[in-house]
Design a protein around this motif. Structure first.
Motif, PDB file in Angstrom:
ATOM      1  N   SER A  32      23.436  -5.824 -15.905  1.00 52.64           N
ATOM      2  CA  SER A  32      24.671  -5.414 -15.301  1.00 52.64           C
ATOM      3  C   SER A  32      24.618  -5.226 -13.745  1.00 52.64           C
ATOM      4  O   SER A  32      23.192  -4.910 -13.567  1.00 52.64           O
ATOM      5  CB  SER A  32      25.063  -4.175 -16.088  1.00 52.64           C
ATOM      6  OG  SER A  32      24.288  -3.020 -15.839  1.00 52.64           O
ATOM      7  N   PHE A  33      25.698  -5.227 -13.167  1.00 51.37           N
ATOM      8  CA  PHE A  33      25.589  -4.777 -11.883  1.00 51.37           C
ATOM      9  C   PHE A  33      25.109  -3.661 -11.502  1.00 51.37           C
ATOM     10  O   PHE A  33      24.018  -3.158 -10.560  1.00 51.37           O
ATOM     11  CB  PHE A  33      26.980  -5.062 -11.100  1.00 51.37           C
ATOM     12  CG  PHE A  33      27.052  -4.693  -9.650  1.00 51.37           C
ATOM     13  CD1 PHE A  33      26.602  -5.687  -8.514  1.00 51.37           C
ATOM     14  CD2 PHE A  33      27.284  -3.619  -8.948  1.00 51.37           C
ATOM     15  CE1 PHE A  33      26.436  -5.418  -7.283  1.00 51.37           C
ATOM     16  CE2 PHE A  33      27.318  -3.209  -7.981  1.00 51.37           C
ATOM     17  CZ  PHE A  33      26.878  -4.073  -7.067  1.00 51.37           C
ATOM     18  N   GLU A  34      25.343  -2.661 -12.198  1.00 49.06           N
ATOM     19  CA  GLU A  34      24.895  -1.273 -11.854  1.00 49.06           C
ATOM     20  C   GLU A  34      23.305  -1.085 -12.087  1.00 49.06           C
ATOM     21  O   GLU A  34      22.735  -0.494 -11.673  1.00 49.06           O
ATOM     22  CB  GLU A  34      25.461  -0.111 -13.181  1.00 49.06           C
ATOM     23  CG  GLU A  34      27.194   0.051 -12.535  1.00 49.06           C
ATOM     24  CD  GLU A  34      27.147   0.365 -11.026  1.00 49.06           C
ATOM     25  OE1 GLU A  34      26.332   1.361 -10.484  1.00 49.06           O
ATOM     26  OE2 GLU A  34      28.024  -0.065 -10.255  1.00 49.06           O
ATOM     27  N   SER A  35      22.873  -1.916 -13.255  1.00 50.34           N
ATOM     28  CA  SER A  35      21.288  -1.721 -13.337  1.00 50.34           C
ATOM     29  C   SER A  35      20.615  -2.625 -12.167  1.00 50.34           C
ATOM     30  O   SER A  35      19.709  -2.164 -11.747  1.00 50.34           O
ATOM     31  CB  SER A  35      20.994  -2.412 -14.707  1.00 50.34           C
ATOM     32  OG  SER A  35      21.294  -3.673 -14.659  1.00 50.34           O
ATOM     33  N   ALA A  38      20.926   0.005  -9.185  1.00 51.61           N
ATOM     34  CA  ALA A  38      20.159   1.154  -9.043  1.00 51.61           C
ATOM     35  C   ALA A  38      18.609   0.599  -8.968  1.00 51.61           C
ATOM     36  O   ALA A  38      17.867   1.228  -8.238  1.00 51.61           O
ATOM     37  CB  ALA A  38      20.203   1.852 -10.451  1.00 51.61           C
ATOM     38  N   SER A  39      18.159  -0.541  -9.553  1.00 49.53           N
ATOM     39  CA  SER A  39      16.838  -0.842  -9.241  1.00 49.53           C
ATOM     40  C   SER A  39      16.314  -1.232  -7.962  1.00 49.53           C
ATOM     41  O   SER A  39      15.372  -1.127  -7.245  1.00 49.53           O
ATOM     42  CB  SER A  39      16.430  -1.729 -10.354  1.00 49.53           C
ATOM     43  OG  SER A  39      17.155  -3.058 -10.260  1.00 49.53           O
ATOM     44  N   SER A  40      17.426  -1.949  -7.339  1.00 52.45           N
ATOM     45  CA  SER A  40      17.370  -2.362  -5.825  1.00 52.45           C
ATOM     46  C   SER A  40      17.375  -1.249  -4.825  1.00 52.45           C
ATOM     47  O   SER A  40      16.535  -1.215  -3.832  1.00 52.45           O
ATOM     48  CB  SER A  40      18.672  -3.269  -5.531  1.00 52.45           C
ATOM     49  OG  SER A  40      18.393  -4.491  -6.286  1.00 52.45           O
ATOM     50  N   LEU A  41      18.253  -0.396  -5.272  1.00 54.56           N
ATOM     51  CA  LEU A  41      18.143   0.935  -4.423  1.00 54.56           C
ATOM     52  C   LEU A  41      16.806   1.795  -4.684  1.00 54.56           C
ATOM     53  O   LEU A  41      16.250   2.212  -3.340  1.00 54.56           O
ATOM     54  CB  LEU A  41      19.367   1.743  -4.436  1.00 54.56           C
ATOM     55  CG  LEU A  41      20.912   1.111  -4.350  1.00 54.56           C
ATOM     56  CD1 LEU A  41      21.864   2.390  -4.850  1.00 54.56           C
ATOM     57  CD2 LEU A  41      20.933   1.019  -2.895  1.00 54.56           C
ATOM     58  N   LYS A  42      16.236   2.092  -5.721  1.00 50.50           N
ATOM     59  CA  LYS A  42      15.217   2.667  -6.034  1.00 50.50           C
ATOM     60  C   LYS A  42      14.129   2.097  -5.310  1.00 50.50           C
ATOM     61  O   LYS A  42      13.102   2.353  -4.926  1.00 50.50           O
ATOM     62  CB  LYS A  42      14.846   2.750  -7.523  1.00 50.50           C
ATOM     63  CG  LYS A  42      13.635   3.406  -7.833  1.00 50.50           C
ATOM     64  CD  LYS A  42      13.625   3.719  -9.384  1.00 50.50           C
ATOM     65  CE  LYS A  42      12.224   4.265  -9.813  1.00 50.50           C
ATOM     66  NZ  LYS A  42      12.073   4.426 -11.218  1.00 50.50           N
ATOM     67  N   ALA A  43      13.916   0.381  -5.214  1.00 49.47           N
ATOM     68  CA  ALA A  43      13.035  -0.167  -4.633  1.00 49.47           C
ATOM     69  C   ALA A  43      13.292  -0.439  -3.109  1.00 49.47           C
ATOM     70  O   ALA A  43      12.448  -1.210  -2.239  1.00 49.47           O
ATOM     71  CB  ALA A  43      12.999  -1.866  -5.000  1.00 49.47           C
ATOM     72  N   GLU A  47      21.648  -1.312   0.834  1.00 49.35           N
ATOM     73  CA  GLU A  47      23.044  -1.433   0.219  1.00 49.35           C
ATOM     74  C   GLU A  47      22.946  -2.727  -0.843  1.00 49.35           C
ATOM     75  O   GLU A  47      22.163  -3.454  -0.756  1.00 49.35           O
ATOM     76  CB  GLU A  47      24.122  -1.837   1.138  1.00 49.35           C
ATOM     77  CG  GLU A  47      24.088  -3.024   1.960  1.00 49.35           C
ATOM     78  CD  GLU A  47      25.208  -3.441   2.878  1.00 49.35           C
ATOM     79  OE1 GLU A  47      26.393  -3.026   2.660  1.00 49.35           O
ATOM     80  OE2 GLU A  47      24.949  -4.265   3.705  1.00 49.35           O
ATOM     81  N   VAL A  48      23.681  -2.659  -1.735  1.00 53.19           N
ATOM     82  CA  VAL A  48      23.908  -3.624  -2.915  1.00 53.19           C
ATOM     83  C   VAL A  48      25.395  -4.157  -3.013  1.00 53.19           C
ATOM     84  O   VAL A  48      26.356  -3.218  -3.144  1.00 53.19           O
ATOM     85  CB  VAL A  48      23.374  -3.172  -4.212  1.00 53.19           C
ATOM     86  CG1 VAL A  48      23.271  -4.379  -5.341  1.00 53.19           C
ATOM     87  CG2 VAL A  48      21.873  -2.710  -3.837  1.00 53.19           C
ATOM     88  N   VAL A  49      25.589  -5.498  -2.922  1.00 49.95           N
ATOM     89  CA  VAL A  49      26.926  -5.965  -3.115  1.00 49.95           C
ATOM     90  C   VAL A  49      27.210  -7.238  -3.954  1.00 49.95           C
ATOM     91  O   VAL A  49      26.093  -7.643  -4.137  1.00 49.95           O
ATOM     92  CB  VAL A  49      27.592  -6.120  -1.538  1.00 49.95           C
ATOM     93  CG1 VAL A  49      27.558  -5.080  -0.858  1.00 49.95           C
ATOM     94  CG2 VAL A  49      27.027  -7.316  -0.852  1.00 49.95           C
ATOM     95  N   GLU A  50      28.468  -7.344  -4.438  1.00 45.53           N
ATOM     96  CA  GLU A  50      28.272  -8.471  -5.237  1.00 45.53           C
ATOM     97  C   GLU A  50      29.253  -9.467  -4.087  1.00 45.53           C
ATOM     98  O   GLU A  50      30.294  -9.090  -3.440  1.00 45.53           O
ATOM     99  CB  GLU A  50      29.377  -8.142  -6.259  1.00 45.53           C
ATOM    100  CG  GLU A  50      30.008  -9.368  -7.095  1.00 45.53           C
ATOM    101  CD  GLU A  50      30.588  -9.029  -8.115  1.00 45.53           C
ATOM    102  OE1 GLU A  50      30.190  -9.143  -9.375  1.00 45.53           O
ATOM    103  OE2 GLU A  50      31.999  -8.994  -7.991  1.00 45.53           O
ATOM    104  N   ARG A  51      28.768 -10.783  -4.049  1.00 50.09           N
ATOM    105  CA  ARG A  51      29.394 -11.649  -3.048  1.00 50.09           C
ATOM    106  C   ARG A  51      30.088 -12.732  -3.968  1.00 50.09           C
ATOM    107  O   ARG A  51      29.284 -13.240  -5.086  1.00 50.09           O
ATOM    108  CB  ARG A  51      28.398 -12.513  -2.108  1.00 50.09           C
ATOM    109  CG  ARG A  51      27.786 -11.351  -1.106  1.00 50.09           C
ATOM    110  CD  ARG A  51      28.844 -10.940  -0.159  1.00 50.09           C
ATOM    111  NE  ARG A  51      29.623 -11.626   0.379  1.00 50.09           N
ATOM    112  CZ  ARG A  51      29.632 -12.141   1.534  1.00 50.09           C
ATOM    113  NH1 ARG A  51      28.671 -11.868   2.447  1.00 50.09           N
ATOM    114  NH2 ARG A  51      30.555 -12.870   2.058  1.00 50.09           N
TER     115      ARG A  51
END
Length: 121
Positions: A32-35, A38-43, A47-51
């Motif tokens: 899921s996008f949320e997982s 979350a893992s990307s921000l923790k790493a 920012e995390v986006v959908e393109r």
């Protein structure tokens, strides 16, 4: 060995089972996008986006002021870095370091990917 799924124009149960298994595997790989977020921000992503890109769209050679770690979730695309081009489909990941020249080409259905960006420090 090649599987034969059609008999008299009907799709067999074996073919449907294989199609469902592929769909479940793809969903597991993508998550899921949320997982992903979350893992990307923790790493350490900023920012995390959908393109989302349209069918047949071409993005000429360019660079970004951030590192990009992405996961293709729909469609297909071709990413060219240096002299090599890589075809990417749902479940495939790619990384582009800040300042790296690259170009993109999107398939007949376009493509969607999630990207975690980390600004150069």
């Amino acid at each position: 060995m090649t599987k034969r799924y059609r008999r008299s124009g009907l799709v067999t149960t074996s073919a449907l089972r294989d199609i469902y298994a592929m769909a479940e595997t793809q969903a597991t790989v993508v998550g899921s996008f949320e997982s992903f977020r979350a893992s990307s921000l923790k790493a350490g992503a900023d920012e995390v986006v959908e393109r989302r890109w349209g069918p047949g769209q071409i993005v000429e050679t360019h660079t970004h002021p951030f590192d990009a770690d992405a996961l293709v979730t729909e469609g297909e695309m071709w990413l060219t870095i240096g002299g090599g081009t890589r075809q990417l489909r749902p479940g495939d990941r790619f990384h582009i370091a800040s300042g790296t020249p690259h170009s993109e080409r999107y398939g007949p259905q376009g493509a969607t990917y999630w990207v975690a960006r980390r600004n150069a420090r």
